[in-house]
Design a protein around this motif. Structure first.
Motif: not given
Length: 430
Positions: A227-248
């Motif tokens: 559940v934690y991963i599922l709910l944090l995924t939108p934040w990780w996707i946003r960071n990847w799309v915006t900065f092209h890197e994984f930001i925890l």
């Protein structure tokens, strides 16, 4: 889920009266004091609160989350507060209306917290302890300051109380749905304070004490993590799309780890710069997180080698003092001044610490363990990082629960002495 059972009607009436009192008083305070609670200048954003307002406006108008970067996207902060504040701005306006609505929302959370405090005090200790804890919280002025300031502490404290309540219920009822809820609450907390993410680790101790089979442990751990991963995924996707890197979580300009090595804001010992000539006093605490870790390690290594007692204190008792002995009270509320509140905070903390000692000695019950584990986790997590009163504020209510137990025990002791004395007098008279 959070029903209060086994409590007298008079205790419930007192609780609801206290909730009404907190709701009315906190609402009056935030409406009357209003912008007095700003820590920065709204026209020249120079503090976290006014920067949050600026960020929320930009998020609402442009769909861009930026902090300290003008209108360019950043991952400097977690998005929890800007999302909520921008929502209120969308409904009530981007100037005073949205900000006032956010303050009143925090007043509602303070009222909810009183109920949760009572529930915890009653479940862990007894009804009298619950009443004392709620009463202290109702007159604890930093709570009212927290309602007025545009920061995340009130929301995070409410989530923390909910986490603790659901932890107790999950241990008692041993059902999967409560661990799903715990995963969701942990994710919600992480959207405000990332350090909450490892809270489920306390279950390793709690499950062991409650003799939970290892297969169930694994199942519940996977449910929380999923559940934690599922709910944090939108934040990780946003960071990847915006900065092209994984930001925890965040990628900020100031490292909490490096800043945590500063003893009372001072530079390292003078000899440090001789031993590490690659560092300069003017730029030592500048730079990004990635460059800061090695600096922090070098400072700690030098400090423990040349001033071991000073650094040992700073990373143990010093952290405790910085978190809890200074009130979160930057804008005093009449009639209590900041110096007055400093004294009250120290007295309260002494009582709270006596309560911890007394509870660990006299209240050896599994019911105490979730409270002790939560306080331990949210204190120890700050040992490697910068710590000050704002970060310690959400944990104060956990300490107050211990202090309230000590007061309740003390009142019980004096009541017993008084009863025995009265009985003796009656015996002598007869």
């Amino acid at each position: 889920m959070f029903r209060i059972t086994g409590v007298s009607r008079s205790a419930k009436l007192y609780l609801f009266a206290l909730m009404a009192f907190v709701g009315i008083v906190s609402s009056i305070i935030v409406l009357v004091y209003n912008d007095y609670f700003f820590l920065g200048d709204p026209l020249k954003p120079n503090n976290d609160d006014v920067k949050y307002i600026q960020t929320s406006r930009l998020l609402l108008n442009e769909g861009v989350l930026a902090y300290n970067t003008g209108d360019k996207p950043s991952a400097f902060i977690m998005p929890g507060l800007p999302l909520i504040l921008s929502g209120f701005m969308a409904l009530f306006g981007q100037e005073d209306g949205g900000v006032i609505a956010y303050r009143l929302y925090q007043c509602v959370l303070q009222v909810l917290s009183i109920y949760l405090i009572f529930w915890l005090g009653h479940r862990i200790f007894n009804t009298r302890t619950a009443i004392i804890a709620c009463t202290i919280s109702a007159i604890y002025l930093p709570d009212y300051f927290s309602s007025g300031v545009i920061l995340s502490e009130t929301t995070f404290r409410t989530i923390l109380l909910l986490l603790l309540c659901v932890t107790i219920i999950a241990l008692e009822r041993n059902k999967a749905r409560y661990y799903l809820l715990l995963g969701a609450l942990t994710a919600a907390a992480a959207y405000f304070k990332p350090h909450a993410s490892l809270y489920p680790a306390v279950f390793l101790v709690l499950w062991w004490r409650h003799h939970i089979p290892w297969r169930l442990m694994l199942k519940y751990a996977l449910l929380m993590a999923g559940v934690y991963i599922l709910l944090l995924t939108p934040w990780w996707i946003r960071n990847w799309v915006t900065f092209h890197e994984f930001i925890l979580f965040t990628s900020s300009g100031g490292s909490p780890f490096l800043l945590g090595t500063r003893i009372h804001g001072q530079l390292p010992p003078a000899g440090f710069f001789e031993a590490y000539p690659q560092y300069d006093p003017k730029t030592l605490f500048q730079g990004s997180d990635r460059l800061a870790v090695q600096k922090g390690i070098d400072i700690i290594k030098y400090g423990f080698t040349h001033e071991p007692f000073k650094y040992l204190y700073w990373f143990t008792a010093g952290r405790w003092m910085e978190l809890y002995f200074h009130p979160f009270y930057s804008r005093p509320i009449w009639p209590i001044t900041r110096p007055d509140m400093n004294v009250i905070q120290k007295i309260l903390m002494i009582i709270n610490m006596l309560g911890i000692c007394w509870a660990l000695i006299k209240h050896r019950s599994n019911r105490l363990l979730p409270l002790a584990a939560a306080l331990g986790y949210f204190t120890i997590i700050y040992i490697p990082f910068v710590a000050f009163n704002r970060y310690g504020y959400p944990n104060m209510i956990l300490l107050i629960l211990f202090g309230s137990y000590f007061i309740e025990q003390l009142l019980g002791y004096f009541s017993k002495l008084s009863s025995n004395g009265l009985r003796k007098r009656r015996t002598v008279t007869s």
